[in-house]
Design a protein around this motif. Sequence first.
Motif, PDB file in Angstrom:
ATOM      1  N   UNK A  22       0.871  -0.969  -0.008  1.00 20.91           N
ATOM      2  CA  UNK A  22       0.026  -0.329   0.320  1.00 20.91           C
ATOM      3  C   UNK A  22       1.102   0.905  -0.006  1.00 20.91           C
ATOM      4  N   UNK A  23       0.579   2.475  -0.968  1.00 14.55           N
ATOM      5  CA  UNK A  23       1.609   3.575  -1.121  1.00 14.55           C
ATOM      6  C   UNK A  23       0.394   4.203   0.475  1.00 14.55           C
ATOM      7  N   UNK A  24       0.573   4.659   1.329  1.00  8.89           N
ATOM      8  CA  UNK A  24       0.112   5.270   2.267  1.00  8.89           C
ATOM      9  C   UNK A  24      -0.456   6.170   2.503  1.00  8.89           C
ATOM     10  N   UNK A  25       0.751   7.464   1.757  1.00  8.10           N
ATOM     11  CA  UNK A  25       0.801   8.577   1.517  1.00  8.10           C
ATOM     12  C   UNK A  25      -0.801   8.815   0.334  1.00  8.10           C
ATOM     13  N   UNK A  26      -0.799   8.085  -0.836  1.00  8.48           N
ATOM     14  CA  UNK A  26      -1.948   8.457  -1.544  1.00  8.48           C
ATOM     15  C   UNK A  26      -2.674   7.893  -0.728  1.00  8.48           C
ATOM     16  N   UNK A  27      -2.999   7.113  -0.197  1.00  9.94           N
ATOM     17  CA  UNK A  27      -4.039   6.725   0.899  1.00  9.94           C
ATOM     18  C   UNK A  27      -4.867   8.255   1.496  1.00  9.94           C
ATOM     19  N   UNK A  28      -3.316   8.564   2.511  1.00  7.60           N
ATOM     20  CA  UNK A  28      -3.978   9.898   3.178  1.00  7.60           C
ATOM     21  C   UNK A  28      -3.956  10.477   2.318  1.00  7.60           C
ATOM     22  N   UNK A  29      -3.735  10.947   1.227  1.00  7.59           N
ATOM     23  CA  UNK A  29      -3.742  12.751   0.598  1.00  7.59           C
ATOM     24  C   UNK A  29      -5.495  12.015   0.057  1.00  7.59           C
ATOM     25  N   UNK A  30      -6.003  11.471  -0.213  1.00  6.32           N
ATOM     26  CA  UNK A  30      -7.265  10.944  -0.687  1.00  6.32           C
ATOM     27  C   UNK A  30      -8.398  11.112   0.827  1.00  6.32           C
ATOM     28  N   UNK A  31      -7.973  10.747   1.880  1.00  2.00           N
ATOM     29  CA  UNK A  31      -8.561  11.151   2.880  1.00  2.00           C
ATOM     30  C   UNK A  31      -8.810  12.044   3.304  1.00  2.00           C
ATOM     31  N   UNK A  32      -7.868  13.019   3.229  1.00  2.00           N
ATOM     32  CA  UNK A  32      -7.772  13.840   3.798  1.00  2.00           C
ATOM     33  C   UNK A  32      -8.632  14.937   2.703  1.00  2.00           C
ATOM     34  N   UNK A  33      -8.722  14.872   1.225  1.00  2.00           N
ATOM     35  CA  UNK A  33      -9.557  15.271   0.634  1.00  2.00           C
ATOM     36  C   UNK A  33     -10.723  15.485   1.244  1.00  2.00           C
ATOM     37  N   UNK A  34     -11.072  14.217   1.205  1.00  2.00           N
ATOM     38  CA  UNK A  34     -12.845  14.029   1.680  1.00  2.00           C
ATOM     39  C   UNK A  34     -12.614  14.596   2.817  1.00  2.00           C
ATOM     40  N   UNK A  35     -11.949  14.576   3.513  1.00  2.00           N
ATOM     41  CA  UNK A  35     -12.667  15.646   5.154  1.00  2.00           C
ATOM     42  C   UNK A  35     -12.480  16.990   4.771  1.00  2.00           C
ATOM     43  N   UNK A  36     -11.555  17.290   3.965  1.00  2.00           N
ATOM     44  CA  UNK A  36     -11.992  18.950   3.349  1.00  2.00           C
ATOM     45  C   UNK A  36     -13.147  19.106   2.677  1.00  2.00           C
ATOM     46  N   UNK A  37     -13.352  18.065   1.988  1.00  2.00           N
ATOM     47  CA  UNK A  37     -15.012  18.568   0.685  1.00  2.00           C
ATOM     48  C   UNK A  37     -15.864  18.206   1.901  1.00  2.00           C
ATOM     49  N   UNK A  38     -15.754  17.584   2.875  1.00  2.00           N
ATOM     50  CA  UNK A  38     -16.480  17.186   4.327  1.00  2.00           C
ATOM     51  C   UNK A  38     -16.938  18.841   4.704  1.00  2.00           C
ATOM     52  N   UNK A  39     -15.593  19.411   5.444  1.00  2.00           N
ATOM     53  CA  UNK A  39     -15.597  20.534   6.294  1.00  2.00           C
ATOM     54  C   UNK A  39     -16.155  21.953   4.914  1.00  2.00           C
ATOM     55  N   UNK A  40     -15.720  21.908   3.571  1.00  2.00           N
ATOM     56  CA  UNK A  40     -15.921  23.353   2.719  1.00  2.00           C
ATOM     57  C   UNK A  40     -17.779  22.782   2.363  1.00  2.00           C
ATOM     58  N   UNK A  41     -18.410  21.957   2.478  1.00  2.00           N
ATOM     59  CA  UNK A  41     -19.901  21.738   1.938  1.00  2.00           C
ATOM     60  C   UNK A  41     -20.389  22.143   3.443  1.00  2.00           C
TER      61      UNK A  41
END
Length: 293
Positions: A22-41
């Motif tokens: 697993x490329x953990x940095x890639x999973x971390x980036x998409x998880x942060x993107x999703x949480x950024x979306x949640x906060x923005x919405x």
Amino acid sequence: MAGDTKQRTARLSGRLSGRRSADLSGFREVQRLAYECAEAVAAQLRPGVTEREAARMQREWLRERGVRDWFHLPFAWFGDRTAFANFKIPLQFFPTDRKLEPGMPFILDMAPVHKGYAADIGYSGSLGLNPVQDRLMSDLQAHRTLILEQVRDGRSLREIYENVERLMTRQGYANRHRAYPFGVIAHKIDRVKERRWSPTAFGFGTQSLKGLVGDALHGHREGWSPLWSPYHFSDHPPQPGLWAVEPHLGFRGTGAKFEEILVVTDSQDPEESAFWLDDDLPHVRRWAEEKAA
């Protein structure tokens, strides 16, 4: 704390068992993107917005940032639907025309796939003050701690599930992840092959579903399951890999949860055998602020 997580991730990114590292940095980036979306919405929600509109806002925000595939499409639940009140069939999970009102709790849940990496997150909030949900969110911290400790102890998924439920009962809450299909508190996630066009079926990305079904068949032959449930098929320690974990509390028509990625490895070092992928997430920051206050 965030720095420790990054160092641990760098050491262990090549040590996960399974079909691929697993490329953990890639999973971390998409998880942060999703949480950024949640906060923005969440910041854009107003009285009168419907669940369907909130789900569409999540989809549009993520698509504008390159998301073209999903583990599942975004959900939004308002009011007593945050506690899955009277949910009997899977169709009740999908967004409705329920309108948001002042003081009403909400949960945003999304599972985007970006650059081949998947995440599945849950974000709880309210439109204005809601002391009940605030208490639920504070009490969820103990569940995050308990889950990690017991995974590191080598306990079975089923036993951890039961202990999480016991903690909820002691806190005076109902276990609302019991209402999910198969009663799951978590499921495995993995890399997803990128395609120009990625269809969905019943709200789930077909590529991700194919991977989950493949894991289920593979696990059945070897005696493990990609679903973390209270049933006998989860009576084994978690397989090394990435798990999207979502303890969900309910109290008198109000629900709250977090959902984030837990990394499980084959390391003999307890601290490296399991860890949360990222400690810089909204609910973790919330608890740090409460402790500092």
